[in-house]
Design a protein around this motif. Structure first.
Motif, PDB file in Angstrom:
ATOM      1  N   TYR A  24      85.303 132.638  87.281  1.00 27.24           N
ATOM      2  CA  TYR A  24      83.808 133.026  87.074  1.00 27.24           C
ATOM      3  C   TYR A  24      83.401 132.653  85.697  1.00 27.24           C
ATOM      4  O   TYR A  24      84.123 132.693  84.498  1.00 27.24           O
ATOM      5  N   SER A  25      82.251 131.983  85.387  1.00 31.07           N
ATOM      6  CA  SER A  25      81.451 131.619  84.194  1.00 31.07           C
ATOM      7  C   SER A  25      80.750 132.899  83.835  1.00 31.07           C
ATOM      8  O   SER A  25      80.698 133.888  84.387  1.00 31.07           O
ATOM      9  N   PHE A  26      80.515 132.773  82.466  1.00 33.89           N
ATOM     10  CA  PHE A  26      79.668 133.957  81.933  1.00 33.89           C
ATOM     11  C   PHE A  26      78.205 133.980  82.490  1.00 33.89           C
ATOM     12  O   PHE A  26      77.470 135.010  82.270  1.00 33.89           O
ATOM     13  N   SER A  27      77.744 133.153  83.468  1.00 34.17           N
ATOM     14  CA  SER A  27      76.639 133.113  84.061  1.00 34.17           C
ATOM     15  C   SER A  27      76.628 134.059  85.466  1.00 34.17           C
ATOM     16  O   SER A  27      75.939 134.240  86.383  1.00 34.17           O
ATOM     17  N   GLY A  28      78.141 134.436  85.601  1.00 40.65           N
ATOM     18  CA  GLY A  28      78.368 135.261  86.905  1.00 40.65           C
ATOM     19  C   GLY A  28      78.637 134.128  88.343  1.00 40.65           C
ATOM     20  O   GLY A  28      78.750 134.892  89.096  1.00 40.65           O
ATOM     21  N   ILE A  29      78.856 132.677  88.062  1.00 39.76           N
ATOM     22  CA  ILE A  29      78.813 131.874  89.038  1.00 39.76           C
ATOM     23  C   ILE A  29      80.383 131.884  89.487  1.00 39.76           C
ATOM     24  O   ILE A  29      81.081 131.729  88.507  1.00 39.76           O
ATOM     25  N   ASN A  30      80.599 131.837  90.625  1.00 38.59           N
ATOM     26  CA  ASN A  30      82.117 131.779  90.903  1.00 38.59           C
ATOM     27  C   ASN A  30      82.338 130.531  91.734  1.00 38.59           C
ATOM     28  O   ASN A  30      82.151 130.568  93.225  1.00 38.59           O
ATOM     29  N   THR A  31      82.819 129.521  91.187  1.00 42.32           N
ATOM     30  CA  THR A  31      83.165 128.327  91.763  1.00 42.32           C
ATOM     31  C   THR A  31      83.998 127.476  90.793  1.00 42.32           C
ATOM     32  O   THR A  31      83.845 127.624  89.514  1.00 42.32           O
ATOM     33  N   THR A  32      84.837 126.490  91.374  1.00 40.88           N
ATOM     34  CA  THR A  32      85.458 125.481  90.726  1.00 40.88           C
ATOM     35  C   THR A  32      84.889 124.404  90.730  1.00 40.88           C
ATOM     36  O   THR A  32      85.589 123.477  90.055  1.00 40.88           O
ATOM     37  N   ALA A  33      83.872 124.390  91.172  1.00 43.86           N
ATOM     38  CA  ALA A  33      82.994 123.109  91.674  1.00 43.86           C
ATOM     39  C   ALA A  33      82.664 122.433  90.210  1.00 43.86           C
ATOM     40  O   ALA A  33      82.104 123.406  89.312  1.00 43.86           O
ATOM     41  N   THR A  34      82.511 121.297  90.095  1.00 42.87           N
ATOM     42  CA  THR A  34      81.686 120.725  88.800  1.00 42.87           C
ATOM     43  C   THR A  34      80.461 120.090  89.292  1.00 42.87           C
ATOM     44  O   THR A  34      79.543 119.853  88.274  1.00 42.87           O
ATOM     45  N   THR A  35      80.238 119.660  90.433  1.00 40.95           N
ATOM     46  CA  THR A  35      78.915 118.913  90.906  1.00 40.95           C
ATOM     47  C   THR A  35      78.386 119.605  92.058  1.00 40.95           C
ATOM     48  O   THR A  35      78.928 120.175  93.040  1.00 40.95           O
ATOM     49  N   PHE A  36      77.201 119.357  92.397  1.00 42.48           N
ATOM     50  CA  PHE A  36      76.324 119.782  93.500  1.00 42.48           C
ATOM     51  C   PHE A  36      75.298 118.632  93.870  1.00 42.48           C
ATOM     52  O   PHE A  36      74.799 117.959  93.092  1.00 42.48           O
ATOM     53  N   GLN A  37      74.946 118.791  95.335  1.00 44.18           N
ATOM     54  CA  GLN A  37      73.862 117.990  95.811  1.00 44.18           C
ATOM     55  C   GLN A  37      72.933 119.015  96.569  1.00 44.18           C
ATOM     56  O   GLN A  37      73.379 119.958  97.309  1.00 44.18           O
ATOM     57  N   VAL A  38      71.849 118.446  96.745  1.00 45.15           N
ATOM     58  CA  VAL A  38      70.812 119.523  97.706  1.00 45.15           C
ATOM     59  C   VAL A  38      70.107 118.303  98.306  1.00 45.15           C
ATOM     60  O   VAL A  38      69.398 117.211  97.849  1.00 45.15           O
ATOM     61  N   GLY A  39      70.211 118.368  99.696  1.00 46.25           N
ATOM     62  CA  GLY A  39      69.669 117.414 100.618  1.00 46.25           C
ATOM     63  C   GLY A  39      68.174 117.775 100.824  1.00 46.25           C
ATOM     64  O   GLY A  39      67.932 118.997 100.412  1.00 46.25           O
ATOM     65  N   PHE A  40      67.261 116.912 101.471  1.00 48.11           N
ATOM     66  CA  PHE A  40      65.952 117.114 101.306  1.00 48.11           C
ATOM     67  C   PHE A  40      65.728 118.075 102.562  1.00 48.11           C
ATOM     68  O   PHE A  40      66.096 118.021 103.815  1.00 48.11           O
ATOM     69  N   PHE A  41      64.998 119.211 102.368  1.00 45.46           N
ATOM     70  CA  PHE A  41      64.671 120.171 103.049  1.00 45.46           C
ATOM     71  C   PHE A  41      63.464 120.076 104.009  1.00 45.46           C
ATOM     72  O   PHE A  41      62.274 120.363 103.518  1.00 45.46           O
ATOM     73  N   GLN A  42      63.399 119.058 104.949  1.00 50.58           N
ATOM     74  CA  GLN A  42      62.136 118.797 105.741  1.00 50.58           C
ATOM     75  C   GLN A  42      61.669 120.087 106.269  1.00 50.58           C
ATOM     76  O   GLN A  42      62.197 121.247 106.803  1.00 50.58           O
TER      77      GLN A  42
END
Length: 167
Positions: A24-42
């Motif tokens: 957990y980070s101090f923002s409350g986000i629970n992930t070990t990920a460092t990157t993300f991607q968002v595909g186009f929401f058609q």
């Protein structure tokens, strides 16, 4: 001697609390990920409004950038979001004594697929929706920008909570 024991106990408790936070980070986000991607929401809704698909995609990216320490990438992200806008619907919600609409409701729904490459058991597919009510005396086109912004604010926060904050 008593003060030394007291400070040692406080230090040990502090270390236990910090270690207990895990990923957990101090923002409350629970992930070990460092990157993300968002595909186009058609926009695949029965009513096509130009630009609302790009607006949603951008708003989801911006929210994740602003509320996490994850870096946005265009491919091979540790976590990925994809989906489509599946509903854009206006319906009357309240009637007047003259049997005319007093209020209309714009509802938008988005189907989201979430993939966590580092932890596939966290993958999720879920539909998120929200609405905006406005007086029937106003045209939908007159309130559309405000309505879409309010609806997307809620939907994107719900998506973040369901996928990373686990709320």
């Amino acid at each position: 001697m008593v003060h030394k024991i007291k400070y040692t106990i406080i230090a040990i408790i502090g270390i236990i609390i910090i270690q207990g936070c895990g990923a957990y980070s101090f923002s409350g986000i629970n992930t070990t990920a460092t990157t993300f991607q968002v595909g186009f929401f058609q926009n695949q809704a029965s009513i096509i409004i130009p630009g609302i698909d790009q607006t949603f995609t951008n708003q989801l990216q911006d929210l994740i950038l602003n509320q996490t320490n994850l870096d946005l990438v265009t491919s091979n992200g540790d976590i990925a979001y994809e989906g489509e806008i599946v509903q854009y619907y206006v319906a009357p919600t309240n009637a007047t004594s003259a049997n005319t609409a007093a209020q209309n409701r714009l509802t938008i729904a988005v189907n989201v697929r979430f993939y966590d490459i580092k932890n596939p058991k966290e993958d999720l597919e879920q539909r998120f929706s929200f609405f905006f009510d406005y007086p029937a005396s106003q045209a939908e086109t007159a309130v559309r920008d405000e309505a879409v912004q309010i609806i997307y604010d809620r939907i994107t926060q719900d998506i973040l909570n369901a996928t990373l904050a686990k709320w």
